[in-house]
Design a protein around this motif. Structure first.
Motif, short mmCIF file in Angstrom:
data_model
loop_
_atom_site.label_atom_id
_atom_site.label_comp_id
_atom_site.label_asym_id
_atom_site.label_seq_id
_atom_site.Cartn_x
_atom_site.Cartn_y
_atom_site.Cartn_z
N ALA A 76 -6.86 16.62 27.18
CA ALA A 76 -6.83 17.35 28.44
C ALA A 76 -7.57 16.63 29.56
CB ALA A 76 -7.41 18.75 28.25
N ARG A 77 -8.57 15.84 29.22
CA ARG A 77 -9.28 15.08 30.25
C ARG A 77 -8.36 14.05 30.89
NH1 ARG A 77 -15.45 13.91 28.14
NH2 ARG A 77 -15.68 13.13 30.26
N ALA A 78 -7.33 13.65 30.16
CA ALA A 78 -6.34 12.72 30.70
C ALA A 78 -5.18 13.46 31.33
CB ALA A 78 -5.83 11.78 29.60
N ASP A 79 -4.68 14.51 30.66
CA ASP A 79 -3.56 15.29 31.19
C ASP A 79 -3.55 16.67 30.54
OD1 ASP A 79 -1.23 16.10 32.44
OD2 ASP A 79 0.07 15.20 30.96
N GLY A 80 -3.85 17.68 31.34
CA GLY A 80 -3.93 19.04 30.82
C GLY A 80 -2.61 19.55 30.30
N SER A 81 -1.51 19.21 30.95
CA SER A 81 -0.20 19.71 30.52
C SER A 81 0.16 19.20 29.14
CB SER A 81 0.88 19.30 31.53
OG SER A 81 0.72 19.98 32.75
N THR A 82 -0.10 17.92 28.89
CA THR A 82 0.19 17.35 27.58
C THR A 82 -0.68 18.01 26.51
OG1 THR A 82 0.84 15.22 28.52
CG2 THR A 82 0.19 15.24 26.20
N ALA A 83 -1.94 18.23 26.83
CA ALA A 83 -2.85 18.85 25.86
C ALA A 83 -2.39 20.25 25.50
CB ALA A 83 -4.27 18.88 26.42
N LEU A 84 -2.07 21.05 26.51
CA LEU A 84 -1.64 22.42 26.23
C LEU A 84 -0.36 22.42 25.41
CD1 LEU A 84 -2.39 25.38 26.75
CD2 LEU A 84 -0.83 25.33 28.70
N ALA A 85 0.55 21.52 25.72
CA ALA A 85 1.84 21.46 25.02
C ALA A 85 1.65 21.14 23.53
CB ALA A 85 2.75 20.44 25.69
N ILE A 86 1.02 20.01 23.23
CA ILE A 86 0.87 19.60 21.83
C ILE A 86 -0.09 20.52 21.10
CG2 ILE A 86 -1.05 17.99 22.17
CD1 ILE A 86 2.05 17.46 19.89
N GLY A 87 -0.99 21.18 21.84
CA GLY A 87 -1.95 22.08 21.21
C GLY A 87 -1.30 23.24 20.49
N TRP A 88 -0.17 23.72 21.01
CA TRP A 88 0.52 24.82 20.33
C TRP A 88 1.02 24.39 18.96
CZ3 TRP A 88 -0.11 29.57 21.71
CH2 TRP A 88 -0.43 29.87 23.03
N HIS A 89 1.62 23.22 18.87
CA HIS A 89 2.05 22.72 17.56
C HIS A 89 0.87 22.55 16.62
CE1 HIS A 89 3.84 20.02 14.53
NE2 HIS A 89 2.74 19.30 14.68
N MET A 90 -0.19 21.91 17.11
CA MET A 90 -1.34 21.64 16.28
C MET A 90 -1.96 22.94 15.76
SD MET A 90 -1.52 18.33 16.28
CE MET A 90 -3.17 17.98 15.68
N GLY A 91 -2.12 23.91 16.66
CA GLY A 91 -2.75 25.17 16.27
C GLY A 91 -1.90 26.00 15.34
N ILE A 92 -0.61 26.06 15.59
CA ILE A 92 0.28 26.86 14.74
C ILE A 92 0.32 26.30 13.32
CG2 ILE A 92 2.71 27.45 14.34
CD1 ILE A 92 2.94 27.75 17.41
#
Length: 325
Positions: A76-92
């Motif tokens: 997210a420090r580099a790109d918040g949108s990318t972090a939020l996007a991949i975070g859903w896969h990682m968390g699920i």
């Protein structure tokens, strides 16, 4: 270098910092044009990032929740949108590994696909007519039996990372009953369409478009679980969201300091970073970030150290308090 080949979380965070450095350079263009950063997701997949929360018994690394939030913050420090996007896969994937709510064979097959083929997953639960699914709204998306399978029809909003998802977990009301099910649907199923509706003020690169399902037929086994809408559960994996926002806050702080250290109006000597008022504001930013980081990390660490009984107690307490998020 593959992230899963490294021995410590510190090494993985340091390698990830290098991997995501180009994300910051691409972020502005994607934000201005509201385009999805496909290349960022591909870079993460090449590094094996998407596999880190897969359970160890299926070949993943099964990283801790604390490490997950630290890694998500780094992205997210580099790109918040990318972090939020991949975070859903990682968390699920992490959540499914903890709860084991799917049929074991189905979950194992899915994990093998993540490792072998790099598949990505996200939930599709929100609808314009029901609002947030956590508030108990019944899905207007419907499922009815047909032979040995199901037919799904409906529209889902806020389907983050939709341009690159392979699987959607779709919540639907089961016709002829009061039950609601989660259905696993592959992107290639006939009748599935991504309608590009996402045009927000911020986080424009998340690709949170509408998922449109028109008589999509799936096998019976793809009803992966029954759900109770509005039931509050202790779900540690959702900390990927505040981790994303913490990373964005740190990036904003860094930008502010760079600007203050370089801006020198002709009314003063030196830069505005030398002014007491600006120094005070920079210090306040640091204080808030330190408080937020300590709270986030401590909650994640406590989750990692707890057992299922402790988490069930937390769920019961949430139910008694009737917390409205």
């Amino acid at each position: 270098m593959i992230l899963s080949e490294l021995k410590t979380s510190i090494e993985r965070v340091e390698l990830l910092k290098n991997i995501v450095r180009p994300f910051a350079e691409r972020a502005s263009k994607h934000d201005q044009e509201a385009t999805f950063p496909v290349e960022n997701i591909e870079d993460l997949k090449k590094s094996g990032y998407h596999t880190l929360t897969v359970p160890a018994q299926f070949g993943g690394l099964d990283i801790s929740l604390l490490e997950l939030v630290q890694l998500q913050e780094t992205i997210a420090r580099a790109d918040g949108s990318t972090a939020l996007a991949i975070g859903w896969h990682m968390g699920i994937v992490k959540h499914l590994g903890e709860k084991r709510s799917w049929e074991p064979g189905m979950f194992q097959t899915f994990c093998e696909e993540v490792l072998r083929d790099g598949v990505l997953i996200n939930n599709a639960a929100s609808e314009s007519g029901t609002g947030s699914p956590t508030r108990g709204g019944k899905p207007e998306t419907t499922a009815f039996r047909k032979g040995n399978g199901w037919v799904i029809t409906g529209r889902k909003t806020f389907t983050t990372m939709s341009p690159v998802l392979d699987y959607f977990v779709v919540s639907a009301s089961i016709e002829g009953s009061n039950e609601i099910g989660n259905f696993l649907i592959h992107k290639d199923r006939k009748g599935l369409l991504i309608e590009e509706t996402w045009d927000s003020i911020a986080m424009r690169g998340t690709g949170s478009h509408d998922l449109v399902l028109s008589n999509v037929e799936i096998p019976d086994a793809n009803l992966v679980e029954y759900i109770t809408p509005g039931k509050k559960q202790a779900t540690g994996w959702l900390l990927h969201i505040p981790a994303c926002y913490l990373g964005i806050a740190k990036a904003a702080q860094e930008y502010a300091i760079r600007f203050a250290s370089s801006y020198s109006p002709n009314s003063i000597e030196g830069t505005i970073a030398d002014l007491p008022f600006v120094k005070q504001k920079i210090g306040e930013m640091e204080l808030y970030i330190q408080q937020s980081q300590h709270y986030l990390y401590s909650v994640a660490r406590k989750w990692d150290e707890s057992n299922e009984e402790d988490r069930q107690k937390c769920e019961r307490n949430l139910g008694q308090l009737n917390i409205q998020w």
